[in-house]
Design an enzyme around this catalytic site. Sequence first.
Site, PDB file in Angstrom:
ATOM      1  N   CYS A  15       4.746   5.509   8.331  1.00 20.85           N
ATOM      2  CA  CYS A  15       4.434   6.812   7.740  1.00 20.85           C
ATOM      3  C   CYS A  15       5.600   7.758   8.055  1.00 20.85           C
ATOM      4  O   CYS A  15       5.905   7.991   9.230  1.00 20.85           O
ATOM      5  CB  CYS A  15       3.137   7.331   8.351  1.00 20.85           C
ATOM      6  SG  CYS A  15       2.716   9.016   7.888  1.00 20.85           S
ATOM      7  N   CYS A  64       7.718   8.827   1.228  1.00 19.34           N
ATOM      8  CA  CYS A  64       6.335   8.683   1.708  1.00 19.34           C
ATOM      9  C   CYS A  64       5.913   7.275   1.327  1.00 19.34           C
ATOM     10  O   CYS A  64       6.122   6.854   0.176  1.00 19.34           O
ATOM     11  CB  CYS A  64       5.437   9.727   1.035  1.00 19.34           C
ATOM     12  SG  CYS A  64       3.671   9.424   1.294  1.00 19.34           S
TER      13      CYS A  64
HETATM   14  N1  DGL Z   1       2.228   7.508   3.968  1.00 17.07           N
HETATM   15  C1  DGL Z   1       2.437   8.765   4.640  1.00 17.07           C
HETATM   16  C2  DGL Z   1       3.942   9.104   4.681  1.00 17.07           C
HETATM   17  O1  DGL Z   1       4.745   8.201   4.566  1.00 17.07           O
HETATM   18  C3  DGL Z   1       1.531   9.769   3.996  1.00 17.07           C
HETATM   19  C4  DGL Z   1       1.304  10.990   4.763  1.00 17.07           C
HETATM   20  C5  DGL Z   1       0.020  11.720   4.462  1.00 17.07           C
HETATM   21  O2  DGL Z   1      -1.035  11.239   4.864  1.00 17.07           O
HETATM   22  O3  DGL Z   1       0.113  12.812   3.874  1.00 17.07           O
HETATM   23  O4  DGL Z   1       4.341  10.217   4.857  1.00 17.07           O
END
Ligand code: DGL
Length: 272
Positions: free
Chosen positions: A77, A187
């Site tokens: 993440c 993301c």
């Molecule tokens: N997959 C997360 C990232 O790479 C998402 C973050 C979220 O939950 O807003 O930032």
Amino acid sequence: MENPGTKLPIGVFDSGIGGISVLAEIIKALPCEEFVYFADTLHSPYGTKPEDVVRSLSIKVAEFLALMGIKSLVIACNTATSVAISEIRRKYPFPVIGMEPALKPAVGLGLIGKILVMATPLTLKSKKFNVQVQYYKHRAEIVPLPCEGLVEIIEHDHSGGREIREYLAQVFSPANTRDISAIVLGCTHYVLIKKEIADIVGSKVVIVDGNCGTARHLRTMLQNERLLNTALAEKLHVPLKAQVRFYVSGIEGDVMITKCKQLLQNDGIVCA
Ligand code: DGL
């Protein structure tokens, strides 16, 4: 003598299903390893929460995974990495790998035109990202594109439904896409809708993500630390059979786990 740590699983976490796009690449690079995946759906999305909240949520997940006995942790993440990786690294003896918007490979393409970075508002506000931009700004024009609300849509429908297409059509207005040479998916959720993004921006725009780079980095790091599990070579099958234990913090954990397994299966990976 073999390091006893080699048999332990690798912990991977995200706020939801986004980290599965990273896990898929890691399984392809390291098919003999075992994994524990944690989806913090109770607190998803991370990207619109205050920095200190996301930091403490991320530390709690790291604590949970550390208690399971892991040999390494992947923060799949960008948002959690941007605000919590230093503290998590300080707390634990095992190697911790994070994600950051893949500016280096995007700038390295040497294309003429702007580089758009799609990420959560928190990632784009973070000190870590802004240091990265300062470093590359003499080589390319980097344009941050905060995508508030997109993670929530992908959590509900990652298969290119109407809501995703409408969101993207709004974000990629002609004004936003003028002179764009590349888009960085900052993301891990957005990697799940790479095809839909490509459909809307057209084939001339190169789309870059950091997932394969992260998987390669993890393999090198495990090799250097003598933590690679080499004893399970007979597990190599086609399709790949992965050993993953899933944990979900929110309600409807079973639905979430089914979704995660389905996403891996779409990538040719079957969970044993
Ligand atoms: N997959 C997360 C990232 O790479 C998402 C973050 C979220 O939950 O807003 O930032």
